[in-house]
Motif scaffolding. Structure first.
Motif, PDB file in Angstrom:
ATOM      1  N   THR A  47       1.067  -0.993   0.052  1.00 47.41           N
ATOM      2  CA  THR A  47      -0.360  -0.046   0.545  1.00 47.41           C
ATOM      3  C   THR A  47       0.697   1.177   0.170  1.00 47.41           C
ATOM      4  O   THR A  47       2.247   0.576  -0.064  1.00 47.41           O
ATOM      5  N   LEU A  48      -0.043   2.215  -0.130  1.00 51.76           N
ATOM      6  CA  LEU A  48       0.688   3.511  -0.057  1.00 51.76           C
ATOM      7  C   LEU A  48       2.075   3.348   1.556  1.00 51.76           C
ATOM      8  O   LEU A  48       3.201   4.126   1.213  1.00 51.76           O
ATOM      9  N   ALA A  49       0.930   3.584   2.126  1.00 53.09           N
ATOM     10  CA  ALA A  49       1.544   3.787   3.803  1.00 53.09           C
ATOM     11  C   ALA A  49       2.601   2.532   3.813  1.00 53.09           C
ATOM     12  O   ALA A  49       3.601   3.037   4.145  1.00 53.09           O
ATOM     13  N   GLU A  50       2.815   1.142   2.669  1.00 46.69           N
ATOM     14  CA  GLU A  50       3.745   0.449   3.919  1.00 46.69           C
ATOM     15  C   GLU A  50       4.999   0.672   3.064  1.00 46.69           C
ATOM     16  O   GLU A  50       6.094   0.842   3.293  1.00 46.69           O
ATOM     17  N   VAL A 118       5.809   6.878  10.084  1.00 45.38           N
ATOM     18  CA  VAL A 118       5.145   7.752   8.662  1.00 45.38           C
ATOM     19  C   VAL A 118       4.451   6.759   8.241  1.00 45.38           C
ATOM     20  O   VAL A 118       3.599   7.312   7.573  1.00 45.38           O
ATOM     21  N   PHE A 119       4.690   5.016   8.759  1.00 45.99           N
ATOM     22  CA  PHE A 119       3.536   4.625   8.346  1.00 45.99           C
ATOM     23  C   PHE A 119       1.901   5.283   8.771  1.00 45.99           C
ATOM     24  O   PHE A 119       0.391   5.110   8.194  1.00 45.99           O
ATOM     25  N   ARG A 120       1.710   5.282  10.040  1.00 46.11           N
ATOM     26  CA  ARG A 120       0.883   6.351  10.100  1.00 46.11           C
ATOM     27  C   ARG A 120       0.089   7.745   9.445  1.00 46.11           C
ATOM     28  O   ARG A 120      -0.622   7.980   8.992  1.00 46.11           O
ATOM     29  N   TRP A 121       1.095   8.543   9.704  1.00 42.96           N
ATOM     30  CA  TRP A 121       1.312  10.022   8.690  1.00 42.96           C
ATOM     31  C   TRP A 121       0.380   9.625   7.125  1.00 42.96           C
ATOM     32  O   TRP A 121       0.343  10.229   6.865  1.00 42.96           O
ATOM     33  N   ALA A 122       1.603   8.661   6.621  1.00 45.28           N
ATOM     34  CA  ALA A 122       1.012   8.505   5.263  1.00 45.28           C
ATOM     35  C   ALA A 122      -0.797   7.221   5.072  1.00 45.28           C
ATOM     36  O   ALA A 122      -0.624   7.534   4.429  1.00 45.28           O
ATOM     37  N   SER A 123      -0.671   6.394   6.011  1.00 45.15           N
ATOM     38  CA  SER A 123      -2.129   5.792   6.664  1.00 45.15           C
ATOM     39  C   SER A 123      -3.082   7.192   6.330  1.00 45.15           C
ATOM     40  O   SER A 123      -4.183   6.639   6.383  1.00 45.15           O
ATOM     41  N   GLY A 124      -2.643   8.315   6.206  1.00 45.30           N
ATOM     42  CA  GLY A 124      -4.243   8.914   6.918  1.00 45.30           C
ATOM     43  C   GLY A 124      -4.405   9.871   8.165  1.00 45.30           C
ATOM     44  O   GLY A 124      -5.122  10.773   8.483  1.00 45.30           O
ATOM     45  N   ASP A 125      -3.700   9.654   9.525  1.00 48.97           N
ATOM     46  CA  ASP A 125      -3.685  10.258  10.210  1.00 48.97           C
ATOM     47  C   ASP A 125      -3.016  11.463  10.627  1.00 48.97           C
ATOM     48  O   ASP A 125      -1.776  11.640  10.027  1.00 48.97           O
ATOM     49  N   ASP A 126      -3.913  12.017  11.019  1.00 48.33           N
ATOM     50  CA  ASP A 126      -4.049  13.707  11.707  1.00 48.33           C
ATOM     51  C   ASP A 126      -3.405  14.360  12.980  1.00 48.33           C
ATOM     52  O   ASP A 126      -3.157  15.021  12.829  1.00 48.33           O
TER      53      ASP A 126
END
Length: 189
Positions: A47-50, A118-126
């Motif tokens: 995925t993008l986040a991964e 990075v995983f959290r931020w790229a997953s959309g976590d604000d």
């Protein structure tokens, strides 16, 4: 160095191969490792986040306390993609070269504070404050700086020569997903 590049298929008969052109296009501490991740298809089913988190592990600077945070993150299962049929069977291990003993090991990978952030931020976590506190030890400026370096790396890979189209698209999208909020605002100052 040329022998190592020949061993990894980046140079043949004194000429750059596809992997060699990618290596030459990158500005990073370990271009060979990055080229190996691309050419071995390690981004193919991510995925993008991964994908962003994998690049973060290859980019990160070592910090104290990181092994415990990395182990907890990896064990939590957050970074595992939903089950998908693999496109093809491939090895997931990148072996070291059979280079002379005096040649330093070119395989630094430090999945610590930065990878879960990075995983959290790229997953959309604000929840930027939460990410900084929980995943990066409270060092906000260091995290912003590291994210800017990550965006640069993701863009280099996305625009690199001979990068498969789907991989280039994934890494370009990952760069855009990371480059938002305070991370984007810091670049505008």
């Amino acid at each position: 160095m040329v022998e190592v590049l020949e061993q990894f298929g980046a140079v043949r008969d004194g000429r750059l191969e596809s992997k060699g052109r990618l290596i030459a296009s990158l500005r990073h501490d370990n271009e060979l490792l990055l080229a190996e991740t691309v050419t071995r298809g390690l981004f193919d089913d991510l995925t993008l986040a991964e994908a962003a988190a994998l690049c973060a592990a290859l980019l990160e600077e070592s910090r104290s306390g990181e092994p415990m945070i990395a182990r907890a993150f990896l064990r939590s299962g957050q970074a595992q993609a939903p089950a998908r049929p693999p496109r093809r069977r491939r090895r997931r291990r990148v072996p070291g070269p059979g280079a002379p003993a005096t040649f330093p090991s070119p395989w630094p990978c430090k999945p610590g504070f930065f990878m879960p952030a990075v995983f959290r931020w790229a997953s959309g976590d604000d929840d930027w404050s939460g990410i900084v506190a929980e995943s990066f030890g409270g060092h906000e400026g260091d995290l912003v700086r590291a994210m800017r370096r990550l965006i640069d790396l993701l863009r280099q890979l996305a625009e690199g020569p001979d990068v498969p189209v789907e991989t280039a698209r994934l890494l370009g999208q990952a760069a855009r997903v990371v480059d938002r909020g305070i991370v984007l605002e810091s670049a505008l100052i």
